[in-house]
Design an enzyme around this catalytic site. Structure first.
Site, short mmCIF file in Angstrom:
data_model
loop_
_atom_site.label_atom_id
_atom_site.label_comp_id
_atom_site.label_asym_id
_atom_site.label_seq_id
_atom_site.Cartn_x
_atom_site.Cartn_y
_atom_site.Cartn_z
N GLY A 51 0.87 -1.17 0.00
CA GLY A 51 0.00 0.00 0.00
C GLY A 51 0.91 1.22 0.00
O GLY A 51 1.82 1.31 0.84
N ALA A 52 0.66 2.15 -0.93
CA ALA A 52 1.62 3.24 -1.14
C ALA A 52 1.96 4.02 0.14
O ALA A 52 3.14 4.21 0.45
CB ALA A 52 1.11 4.17 -2.24
N ARG A 93 10.10 -0.87 -4.92
CA ARG A 93 8.83 -0.85 -5.66
C ARG A 93 8.71 0.54 -6.29
O ARG A 93 8.47 1.52 -5.60
CB ARG A 93 7.66 -1.14 -4.72
CG ARG A 93 7.76 -2.53 -4.10
CD ARG A 93 6.43 -2.99 -3.55
NE ARG A 93 5.47 -3.27 -4.61
CZ ARG A 93 4.17 -3.47 -4.38
NH1 ARG A 93 3.68 -3.40 -3.16
NH2 ARG A 93 3.36 -3.74 -5.39
N GLN A 198 -5.19 -8.86 -2.55
CA GLN A 198 -5.27 -7.89 -1.44
C GLN A 198 -6.71 -7.59 -1.06
O GLN A 198 -6.99 -7.22 0.08
CB GLN A 198 -4.58 -6.57 -1.83
CG GLN A 198 -3.10 -6.66 -2.01
CD GLN A 198 -2.72 -6.89 -3.47
OE1 GLN A 198 -3.47 -7.52 -4.22
NE2 GLN A 198 -1.58 -6.40 -3.88
N ASP A 239 -1.57 4.86 -6.23
CA ASP A 239 -0.14 4.75 -5.91
C ASP A 239 0.63 5.98 -6.36
O ASP A 239 1.66 6.32 -5.79
CB ASP A 239 0.46 3.51 -6.55
CG ASP A 239 0.13 2.31 -5.69
OD1 ASP A 239 -1.02 1.86 -5.74
OD2 ASP A 239 1.01 1.87 -4.91
N ASN A 249 -2.85 2.82 -10.14
CA ASN A 249 -3.32 2.06 -8.97
C ASN A 249 -3.24 0.58 -9.36
O ASN A 249 -2.88 0.22 -10.49
CB ASN A 249 -4.74 2.48 -8.60
CG ASN A 249 -5.17 1.90 -7.26
OD1 ASN A 249 -4.41 1.97 -6.28
ND2 ASN A 249 -6.34 1.29 -7.20
N LYS A 250 -3.60 -0.27 -8.41
CA LYS A 250 -3.51 -1.73 -8.60
C LYS A 250 -4.11 -2.14 -9.95
O LYS A 250 -5.17 -1.66 -10.34
CB LYS A 250 -4.26 -2.42 -7.46
CG LYS A 250 -4.28 -3.92 -7.49
CD LYS A 250 -2.93 -4.56 -7.66
CE LYS A 250 -1.91 -4.11 -6.64
NZ LYS A 250 -0.52 -4.52 -7.01
#
Ligand code: MRU
Length: 353
Positions: A51-52, A93, A198, A239, A249-250
């Site tokens: 998670g950012a 990351r 997640q 993110d 994002n994801k």
């Protein structure tokens, strides 16, 4: 070292960092202790912390560990050690911009110090400050975002954006929590979020703990639920947000935005201003992390695709700004055109620190 803990995603314990190991949920709640920046890097790469915002906070404490463990006798020597730690942490990351924020803040804090002891204290203070800032931002953005949620609503969300992902109250899930606490009658569709799950593992775990009605669905069910009128609003995290509002994002978020638009469902992005990267003009410039193909080919020890089959594991995608109905930050709700407003929000947020 693993042990059972109270719910605290990230905790600084005088000389070490304790993290909930998110890879063990929901089967068990366990923690790991990081005593060196390498431990923090390992935890980030292997998504024990993810998670950012949580990655950024962990990296900030990783820098504090680097300072505390350095044998440097003067500030220039210490800066060499801190720069090496920052480089290692940044490589873990590449998409989450908070990682870069946190390491930059630590370097800046150390550079301004009088001596090594002062620098070590300043780097730790910077990590504490970042954490507190994110916590307050979560609470404020959740209040703004809850105003967008109807009194009775089916909310669809993707990935996990709660306490685990933020070490705070949550972003998209923070909005859900606030709407629920306000007495709104909400139900959450939780995308399982392949390949690391997640949504199914972590968002569902948090919602269950909070007593918030929810149902886990496979990612590909979202379109037909929208077509049947079962989704009133989509809320996701981010993110990294480029200056024009394009949002990483994801992976799977972009597809959700497309189908939300096709079915007239509002699509909201919830993120603290620390997620905005005003240096990037648009989403094409956002680096997208590519992870191991084995995360797709296997679930735990079970093989679900032949090892010989290539698999492409892009961890994030970019949703173009024109598909985003609004972006919610701690400073309020903004709608398109995003350009100038996002940049000035970052400026305002920095001035408020
Ligand atoms: O790969 P992950 O689990 O770190 O990805 C997380 C997300 O995409 C979240 O939506 C994002 O970081 C926001 S968390 C508040």
């Amino acid at each position: 070292m693993c042990q059972s803990v109270e719910m605290k995603a990230i905790e600084w314990l005088d000389d070490r960092l304790r993290l909930i190991d998110q890879t063990t949920l929901p089967s068990g709640l366990a923690s790991i202790e990081c005593r060196a920046p390498e431990d923090v890097a390992e935890a980030i790469v292997n998504m024990r912390v993810r998670g950012a915002p949580a990655i950024g906070i962990a990296a900030g404490y990783g820098m504090a560990l680097a300072a505390a463990r350095s044998g440097a006798k003067d500030v220039p020597d210490l800066m060499r050690d801190l720069n090496a730690a920052a480089q290692m942490l940044r490589r873990t990351r590449p998409t989450a911009v908070q990682l870069f924020w946190a390491t930059d803040e630590a370097l800046k804090a150390a550079r301004e110090a009088a001596d090594v002891i002062d620098a070590t204290r300043r780097v730790l203070d910077a990590a504490h400050r970042l954490r507190e800032r994110e916590r307050r931002a979560n609470l404020a953005l959740a209040r703004h975002g809850a105003e967008l949620i109807p009194i009775v609503a089916n909310i669809l969300t993707h990935c996990n954006t709660g306490e685990l992902a933020t070490a705070g109250y949550g972003t998209a899930l923070g909005i859900v929590r606030t709407a629920h606490a306000q007495g709104k009658r909400i139900h959450v569709w939780v995308d399982e979020t392949r390949p690391a799950l997640q949504g199914a593992r972590l968002a569902a775990w948090e919602l269950l703990k909070e007593g918030i009605p929810h149902t886990v669905i496979v990612d590909s069910a979202a379109a037909s639920l929208m077509r049947r009128g079962k989704v009133d609003v989509v809320v996701v995290g981010a993110d990294r947000i480029a200056a024009n509002g394009d949002t990483a994002n994801k992976v799977g978020t972009y597809g959700l935005a497309v189908i939300a638009r096709a079915h007239g469902v509002p699509f909201y992005v919830a993120a603290p201003t620390s997620t905005i990267d005003p240096r990037l003009p648009n989403g094409d410039a956002i680096p997208i992390e590519e992870r191991s193909p084995d995360e797709i080919r296997r679930i735990g020890n079970m093989r679900i695709a032949p090892d010989g089959s290539p698999a492409l594991n892009l961890a994030f995608d970019v949703t173009p700004h024109d598909l985003i109905s609004a972006i919610v930050t701690e400073l309020g709700v903004i709608r398109s055109p995003y350009d100038h407003r996002l940049t000035s929000m970052v400026r305002d947020a920095l001035q408020a620190v």
